[in-house]
Scaffold this motif. Structure first.
Motif, short mmCIF file in Angstrom:
data_model
loop_
_atom_site.label_atom_id
_atom_site.label_comp_id
_atom_site.label_asym_id
_atom_site.label_seq_id
_atom_site.Cartn_x
_atom_site.Cartn_y
_atom_site.Cartn_z
N PRO A 128 33.99 53.57 32.28
CA PRO A 128 33.51 54.19 33.52
C PRO A 128 32.49 55.28 33.22
O PRO A 128 32.66 56.06 32.27
CB PRO A 128 34.79 54.79 34.13
CG PRO A 128 35.92 54.03 33.50
CD PRO A 128 35.45 53.69 32.12
N GLU A 183 41.69 56.55 33.59
CA GLU A 183 40.63 55.81 34.28
C GLU A 183 40.88 55.76 35.78
O GLU A 183 39.94 55.88 36.57
CB GLU A 183 40.52 54.40 33.69
CG GLU A 183 39.96 54.40 32.28
CD GLU A 183 40.05 53.04 31.61
OE1 GLU A 183 39.20 52.75 30.75
OE2 GLU A 183 40.97 52.27 31.94
N LEU A 187 28.70 42.66 30.61
CA LEU A 187 29.31 43.18 31.83
C LEU A 187 30.71 43.72 31.56
O LEU A 187 31.12 44.74 32.13
CB LEU A 187 29.35 42.10 32.91
CG LEU A 187 27.99 41.67 33.46
CD1 LEU A 187 28.14 40.51 34.43
CD2 LEU A 187 27.28 42.84 34.14
N ARG A 243 28.11 46.33 40.64
CA ARG A 243 28.14 45.22 39.69
C ARG A 243 27.00 44.24 39.96
O ARG A 243 26.42 43.69 39.02
CB ARG A 243 29.48 44.49 39.76
CG ARG A 243 29.56 43.33 38.75
CD ARG A 243 30.83 42.53 38.90
NE ARG A 243 30.77 41.32 38.08
CZ ARG A 243 31.17 41.23 36.83
NH1 ARG A 243 31.67 42.29 36.23
NH2 ARG A 243 31.09 40.08 36.17
N GLU A 290 31.97 47.53 32.28
CA GLU A 290 33.13 47.80 33.12
C GLU A 290 34.24 48.51 32.36
O GLU A 290 35.08 49.19 32.96
CB GLU A 290 33.66 46.48 33.70
CG GLU A 290 32.70 45.86 34.72
CD GLU A 290 33.16 44.49 35.19
OE1 GLU A 290 34.13 43.96 34.59
OE2 GLU A 290 32.55 43.96 36.13
N PRO A 343 28.27 53.73 39.53
CA PRO A 343 29.55 53.01 39.65
C PRO A 343 29.59 52.12 40.90
O PRO A 343 29.03 52.47 41.94
CB PRO A 343 30.58 54.15 39.75
CG PRO A 343 29.90 55.35 39.19
CD PRO A 343 28.44 55.18 39.50
#
Length: 201
Positions: A101, A20, A94, A178, A98, A175
């Motif tokens: 990815p 990641e 959320l 948020r 998250e 990406p």
């Protein structure tokens, strides 16, 4: 570097987290077996010792993150009667977004062998969206019993709408945005829980 022949605690998670970081820093094209083991500070061949190859590794990473998200959704039962219903649900959505990815999801869907392994894992019972939907439904019904959700609300359909939107965002989100995800999921929850559409901005 970890010495050869010495067991590494939580090796899978160490490799997954390293992958990641590689993708987040250098992009999906940079994800190779060697890049992962170098980032994880492991011997070069350790990934192939535990996985058939990079495709299986990517698929197992995605399946692991789905399973973790399903466990988080299951923990909603401990929040019944606490906090705001919408906030409790949004936190899980959320967290799922998250946990996976976009670049990693893309790799798992576009590399044929990785996609096949992922689908096979889901087909044979690896926890993912169905378990998350069931957890949402159970949570919503429990909140109904506490009069924190209207008795006439269709818990199963609300859960389906949430999971469907989450799946869509997982495949299409940008990406690092948020705030956008919080706004979109917040608006959805306002509609499905309140039964009214928010005023247009």
């Amino acid at each position: 570097m970890s010495p050869r022949g010495v067991a590494i605690p939580d090796l899978r998670e160490r490799l997954f987290a390293a992958a990641e970081r590689v993708v987040a820093r250098d992009g999906a094209a940079a994800l190779t077996s060697r890049a992962v083991t170098a980032e994880a500070d492991c011997a070069k061949g350790v990934l192939h010792t535990h996985f058939a190859g990079l495709d299986e590794f990517v698929a197992e990473l995605v399946l692991d993150r789905f399973a973790r998200s399903a466990r988080q959704a299951g923990e909603l039962r401990a929040k019944v009667g606490e906090g705001a219903v919408a906030a409790n649900l949004q936190a899980v959505v959320l967290a799922l977004l998250e946990a996976l990815p976009p670049a990693v999801v893309g790799l798992a869907m576009t590399r044929p062998a990785a996609a096949l392994h992922t689908r096979e894992g889901l087909r044979t019972g690896a926890p993912a969206f169905e378990e998350i939907q069931d957890a949402f439904t159970a949570y919503l019904r429990a909140e109904q019993l506490r009069d924190r959700l209207p008795a006439g609300a269709d818990a199963a359909t609300i859960a389906l709408a949430l999971v469907g939107t989450t799946h869509h965002l997982l495949m299409t989100r940008v990406p690092g945005h948020r705030e956008d995800l919080e706004e979109v999921t917040g608006r959805l929850l306002a509609v499905v829980l309140g039964g009214t559409r928010p005023a247009a901005p």
